[in-house]
Design an enzyme around this catalytic site. Structure first.
Site, PDB file in Angstrom:
ATOM      1  N   THR A 126       0.830  -1.214   0.000  1.00 40.96           N
ATOM      2  CA  THR A 126       0.000   0.000   0.000  1.00 40.96           C
ATOM      3  C   THR A 126       0.866   1.267   0.000  1.00 40.96           C
ATOM      4  O   THR A 126       1.896   1.325   0.662  1.00 40.96           O
ATOM      5  CB  THR A 126      -0.885   0.009   1.262  1.00 40.96           C
ATOM      6  OG1 THR A 126      -1.683  -1.173   1.253  1.00 40.96           O
ATOM      7  CG2 THR A 126      -1.792   1.229   1.307  1.00 40.96           C
ATOM      8  N   GLU A 127       0.404   2.257  -0.734  1.00 34.42           N
ATOM      9  CA  GLU A 127       1.083   3.561  -0.752  1.00 34.42           C
ATOM     10  C   GLU A 127       0.073   4.642  -0.379  1.00 34.42           C
ATOM     11  O   GLU A 127      -1.142   4.389  -0.404  1.00 34.42           O
ATOM     12  CB  GLU A 127       1.641   3.818  -2.156  1.00 34.42           C
ATOM     13  CG  GLU A 127       2.670   2.768  -2.547  1.00 34.42           C
ATOM     14  CD  GLU A 127       3.345   3.042  -3.885  1.00 34.42           C
ATOM     15  OE1 GLU A 127       2.929   3.979  -4.604  1.00 34.42           O
ATOM     16  OE2 GLU A 127       4.301   2.297  -4.178  1.00 34.42           O
ATOM     17  N   GLY A 131      -4.337   2.301  -2.488  1.00 38.81           N
ATOM     18  CA  GLY A 131      -4.697   1.271  -1.514  1.00 38.81           C
ATOM     19  C   GLY A 131      -5.372   0.121  -2.238  1.00 38.81           C
ATOM     20  O   GLY A 131      -4.720  -0.840  -2.659  1.00 38.81           O
ATOM     21  N   GLU A 364      -6.040  -5.973   3.730  1.00 37.00           N
ATOM     22  CA  GLU A 364      -5.949  -7.153   2.840  1.00 37.00           C
ATOM     23  C   GLU A 364      -7.153  -7.203   1.891  1.00 37.00           C
ATOM     24  O   GLU A 364      -7.692  -8.268   1.596  1.00 37.00           O
ATOM     25  CB  GLU A 364      -5.757  -8.445   3.644  1.00 37.00           C
ATOM     26  CG  GLU A 364      -4.479  -8.387   4.467  1.00 37.00           C
ATOM     27  CD  GLU A 364      -3.811  -9.712   4.707  1.00 37.00           C
ATOM     28  OE1 GLU A 364      -4.092 -10.678   3.981  1.00 37.00           O
ATOM     29  OE2 GLU A 364      -2.981  -9.767   5.628  1.00 37.00           O
ATOM     30  N   SER A 367     -14.035  -4.895   2.200  1.00 41.77           N
ATOM     31  CA  SER A 367     -15.202  -5.752   1.902  1.00 41.77           C
ATOM     32  C   SER A 367     -15.703  -5.517   0.472  1.00 41.77           C
ATOM     33  O   SER A 367     -16.110  -6.468  -0.214  1.00 41.77           O
ATOM     34  CB  SER A 367     -16.326  -5.467   2.903  1.00 41.77           C
ATOM     35  OG  SER A 367     -15.982  -5.973   4.167  1.00 41.77           O
TER      36      SER A 367
END
Ligand code: FAD
Length: 384
Positions: A126-127, A131, A364, A367
């Protein structure tokens, strides 16, 4: 799929339960308030083999199947999600990915230390600007005349970031737009030009070392490239597919902790001259938690079974992660309701469960992203 645990699986689950009772539960409130888990926990996790599950013994791993890994992850999640996350990232996202994609030299260099808890790994995808849309990351690794790569960019929200000895880092190695230009590197965390800043003020997982990483002309040898150049996005996605099972198992642990706490408290607390457990609306809260626990656990075990039988598991992992993370939020919230006002102060466990559960629907893959993955698998159409 056999739902009865083998003797080995039950033994490892019991080992984890005992470990949590002895080494984690007594410190949970203190670590949460101090915004830091005691780092000595890493070596203790390593000593019991919890950081080497599913990794071959020749690289220091403790073997075991994916269900055993889920059982340990669930118990750790039941105790403290900040500790569970150390294992899910250092083992689940980093060591397991090195075991699958690393060269022999990279496996020998990192796996024995990671599995022993002598080193910690973090996963840098992630940056600040990317994301969910990780395929458009902008950190760049440019090959110089001597064959080294020089890396510039920044990474955000990196679990274990300030503790890590090695960063599994994803960076763009060519100008092909989107995910095809991304490569994976194993960057030593003490490389000159790599700085780490703690992200403070998190709602939950307060004991966990979450960091922003800044890379300014970080020079690494070509031997740090993991897998073929340009394959980094596939490597990241394969790591996350398995990682989602581990997050789901941690969520089952949160929901189980919520259930245990709610049942115990409902039996102790009296209002209107009777135990609150005797009220149907309180029993509804408790039974809703219980259904969520069982359903989330079954979906998670299904993923472990598919992986261990060498079957496709990615959609099942997204399904488990989606359901279990939303279930953990619901379960913790229902448990807090059972506790009434006492649930709202941190002397009681359920407030922390609510705070810790909340991030599970975000990292991760949110949803929404899990729904897009499941929808794509079912329809054959990508809505990304
Ligand atoms: P965004 O991508 O900006 O999303 C914002 C909202 O838009 C969300 O609701 C999302 O679902 C929605 N959205 C975005 N795109 C779509 C779409 N196409 N369709 C529908 N809805 C969409 N990252 C790492 O690389 N390594 C780590 O170790 C790590 N640890 C973390 C630890 C914590 C505590 C946290 C909070 C995050 C961590 N992350 C880590 C980052 C995490 O994976 C990202 O926060 C997550 O992927 C979401 O990205 P974002 O925060 O940029 O949200």
């Amino acid at each position: 799929m056999n739902l009865e645990l083998s003797e080995e699986q039950d033994a490892v689950r019991q080992l984890a339960e005992d470990f949590v009772a002895r080494e984690i539960t007594p410190h949970v409130v203190e670590w949460d308030r101090a915004e830091s888990v005691d780092k000595s926990i890493v070596k203790k996790l390593g000593a019991l083999g919890f950081l080497g599950l599913t990794i071959p013994e020749e690289y220091g791993g403790s073997g075991g199947d994916h269900l055993a890994y889920c059982l340990v992850t669930e118990e750790l999640g039941r105790g403290d999600s900040s500790v569970r996350g150390i294992v899910s990232v250092s083992l689940g996202l980093v060591a397991k990915t090195i075991a699958s994609w690393g060269s022999e030299e990279q496996k020998r260099q990192w796996l024995p230390e990671l599995t022993a808890g002598e080193a910690v790994g973090c996963f840098g995808l992630t940056e600040p600007g990317t994301g969910s849309d990780a395929g458009n990351l902008t950190t760049r690794a440019v090959r110089d005349g001597g064959g080294d790569y020089v890396i510039n960019g920044s990474k955000m929200f990196i679990t274990n970031g300030t503790w890590a000895d090695v960063v599994l880092l994803f960076a763009r190695t060519n100008d092909t737009p989107g995910h095809r230009g991304i490569s994976a590197f194993l960057v030593p965390a003490d490389a000159p030009g790599l700085t780490r800043r703690t992200v403070h003020g998190k709602l939950g997982l307060r004991g966990q070392a979450t960091a922003e990483l800044v890379l300014e002309d970080v020079r690494v040898p070509a031997s740090t490239l993991m897998g073929p150049e340009g394959k980094g996005f596939s490597i990241a996605m394969s790591a996350l597919a398995k990682g989602r099972m581990s997050v789901a198992a941690g969520c089952v642990g949160i929901a189980q902790a919520a259930l245990d706490a709610a049942v115990r408290y409902a039996g102790e607390r009296e209002q209107f001259g009777k135990s609150i457990a005797s009220y149907q609306l309180v029993q509804e809260l408790i039974s809703d938690i219980s259904v969520d626990v069982d359903a989330a656990r079954m979906l998670t075990w299904r993923v472990a079974d598919l992986i261990d039988r060498g079957q496709d598991f990615a959609t099942a992992a997204s399904t488990a992660k989606l359901f279990a993370s939303e279930a953990a939020v619901r379960a913790a919230n229902n448990a807090l309701q059972v506790f009434g006002g006492y649930g709202y102060i941190d002397e009681y466990p359920v407030g922390k469960l609510v705070r810790d559960a909340r991030v599970m629907t975000l990292y991760e893959g949110t949803s929404q992203i899990q729904k897009l993955i499941i929808g794509r698998a079912l329809t054959g159409v990508s809505a990304f």
